[in-house]
Design an enzyme around this catalytic site. Structure first.
Site, PDB file in Angstrom:
ATOM      1  N   SER A 101       0.718  -0.996   0.038  1.00  0.00           N
ATOM      2  CA  SER A 101      -0.045   0.071  -0.067  1.00  0.00           C
ATOM      3  C   SER A 101       0.684   1.308  -0.083  1.00  0.00           C
ATOM      4  CB  SER A 101      -0.817  -0.205   1.293  1.00  0.00           C
ATOM      5  OG  SER A 101      -1.891   0.928   1.173  1.00  0.00           O
ATOM      6  N   ASP A 241      -2.294   6.256  -3.622  1.00  0.00           N
ATOM      7  CA  ASP A 241      -1.358   5.524  -2.925  1.00  0.00           C
ATOM      8  C   ASP A 241      -0.860   4.513  -3.800  1.00  0.00           C
ATOM      9  OD1 ASP A 241      -3.209   3.877  -2.468  1.00  0.00           O
ATOM     10  OD2 ASP A 241      -2.735   3.096  -0.484  1.00  0.00           O
ATOM     11  N   ASP A 243      -1.013   1.169  -3.945  1.00  0.00           N
ATOM     12  CA  ASP A 243      -1.921   0.248  -4.727  1.00  0.00           C
ATOM     13  C   ASP A 243      -3.228   0.849  -5.038  1.00  0.00           C
ATOM     14  OD1 ASP A 243      -2.894   0.460  -2.097  1.00  0.00           O
ATOM     15  OD2 ASP A 243      -3.492  -1.624  -1.920  1.00  0.00           O
ATOM     16  N   ASP A 245      -5.758   2.227  -3.312  1.00  0.00           N
ATOM     17  CA  ASP A 245      -7.190   1.855  -2.638  1.00  0.00           C
ATOM     18  C   ASP A 245      -7.416   3.166  -1.750  1.00  0.00           C
ATOM     19  OD1 ASP A 245      -5.061   1.561  -0.552  1.00  0.00           O
ATOM     20  OD2 ASP A 245      -6.100  -0.387   0.237  1.00  0.00           O
TER      21      ASP A 245
END
Length: 450
Positions: A101, A241, A243, A245
């Site tokens: 992340s 960010d 990834d 999400d």
């Protein structure tokens, strides 16, 4: 038994904490647990972010899955919510996202999704942990034609992008938007997605090299996006960010619109369009107290959970709510997704601007943000355990709370994904709350260093 999984999957420094061997073991155990009720050959979908270690861990997980007889579908670099969507929209048995992340490139992680595209509940994660750490079950070792195959399917991400675009009923023609991709997963999707809706995109940090993910960019480092939006007089900037999400925004004045204000914008917009189910928004204990005041003004019910988008989602799923999320920018639109989706949030914000003709600053003005400060203290697992038992730490927290009174609050919690304790203080006076937070943080540093 030590836990493998935190609040957002298994995570650690790649190749030292999260090793190839551990990844393969997790793959084998997860395949057995997640596919035991399959009536046909199991198939597991894998996506990854742009970290240099993601290829390595993908190979280890793939070997683990194939070794127990599961076929593997490799999607390549995709956002985490793409994996969740594609799992729920296809015939695969489970999904995996390889990502840490918003963390620096040396970290990586493994997030598991069930066949419906939901992150695993604690019970299933604990079952996988018991197999990996305690040998609680015998993992099958098929041979010959019963081994799994590898299927390369990078084109699957296009279905996810079409889905996100389909969630809005307006075009973004003529709207200029700056997109900071954090040199992560959205580098592969954001430009195509937003231009498909008619937007003119200014791309920032969209050239990943394996080590520059989240490095001074993305939703954890908003300064570049803020400066770019102001310099080029743009109506909107969006930052994701690693990834994708999470999403945070910058309005036309260069002012940050954090997750709390985004949820406020979305809840009001959904209420006006008759889409806010149960007239409720779900947030966490970290949410700014200004959100509570906003809800009281707008006649919206606020439900609070502990920190972690998985807990927000559990509450939303159980009670049928349609919007929820976190200050960090994890926002869940339950009508369209089973997890937080930064690009979906960005599309919804741009659509609200196009639909109403209002500037981003005007939309965000529905909520006043109260001063808030956060201090992070690096601790080990033993230090985290002291939070609830150490008398000096508890006394420092009580004293700070008494000083704040009804005008503010203090929240001290251990991070579920990083070796940190976070001290958050809110109140009407910024210097005062910063001093309080530092005072409590210093007590925690002293006591956890013993």
């Amino acid at each position: 038994m030590g836990r493998l999984f935190g609040t957002d999957g298994a995570r650690g420094v790649a190749n030292t904490e999260l090793t190839n061997e551990l990844a393969m073991q997790i793959g084998r155990a997860a395949a057995m647990v997640l596919t035991r009720h399959c009536d046909k050959k199991p198939k597991i979908l894998i996506g990854k972010d742009t970290r240099i270690s993601s290829d390595m861990l993908e190979a280890a997980l793939t070997a683990g899955f194939c070794s127990v007889g599961a076929d593997v579908v490799l999607c390549g670099v995709v956002p985490t919510p793409a994996v969740a969507y594609l799992v729920g929209d296809s015939d695969v048995s489970a999904g995996v996202m390889i990502s840490a992340s918003h963390n620096p490139c040396e970290y990586n992680g493994i997030k598991l999704f069930n066949h419906q595209g939901y992150k695993l509940p604690d019970a299933l994660e604990e079952e996988i942990e018991a197999i990996v750490l305690d040998g609680a079950a015998q993992i099958p070792t098929p041979s010959g034609g019963e081994l799994g195959r590898i299927i390369h399917a990078p084109e699957l991400v296009n279905a996810y992008m079409r889905h996100v675009a389909s969630t809005v009923d307006v075009r973004l023609d003529g709207m200029e938007i700056a997109l900071d991709c954090a040199n992560g997963s959205s580098s592969a999707t954001a430009y195509k997605l937003f231009t498909s809706l008619g937007a003119k995109c200014h791309m920032l940090s969209d050239r990943p090299d394996g080590v520059n993910i989240n490095a001074g960019c993305g939703s954890t480092h908003m300064e570049n996006l803020t400066a770019y939006v102001k310099e080029h007089n743009l109506p909107l900037g969006l930052a994701f960010d690693g990834d994708a999400d999470r999403c945070l925004a910058v309005d036309e004045t260069g002012t940050l619109i954090d997750g709390d204000r985004l949820i406020a914008i979305f809840a009001k917009d959904m209420k006006e369009r008759g889409k806010l189910r149960e007239n409720t928004a779900v947030v966490t204990v970290m949410t700014n107290i200004g959100f509570k005041k906003y809800c009281e003004t707008e006649g919206i019910r606020m439900v609070t959970t502990k920190v972690g988008d998985r807990y927000v989602l559990e509450e939303m799923t159980e009670k049928g709510y349609s919007i929820g999320g976190e200050q960090s920018g994890h926002i869940i639109f339950k009508d369209y997704a089973t997890t937080g989706d930064g690009q979906l949030s960005g599309v919804q914000l741009a659509a609200a601007m196009a639909r109403t003709g209002k500037k981003a600053s005007e939309l965000a003005s529905v909520m006043r943000v109260f001063p808030q400060t956060m201090v992070n203290i690096t601790v080990d697992s033993a230090g985290k355990a002291l939070l609830d038992t150490d008398d000096a730490i508890q006394a420092a927290i009580r004293e700070a709370a008494a000083e704040l009174g009804d005008a503010g609050r203090i929240l001290v919690r251990a991070s579920g994904t990083e070796p940190l304790v976070r001290v958050m203080v809110e109140g009407p006076d910024q210097p005062a709350i910063e001093a309080l937070a530092q005072r409590v943080a210093e007590v925690i540093r002293q006591r956890t260093a013993c």
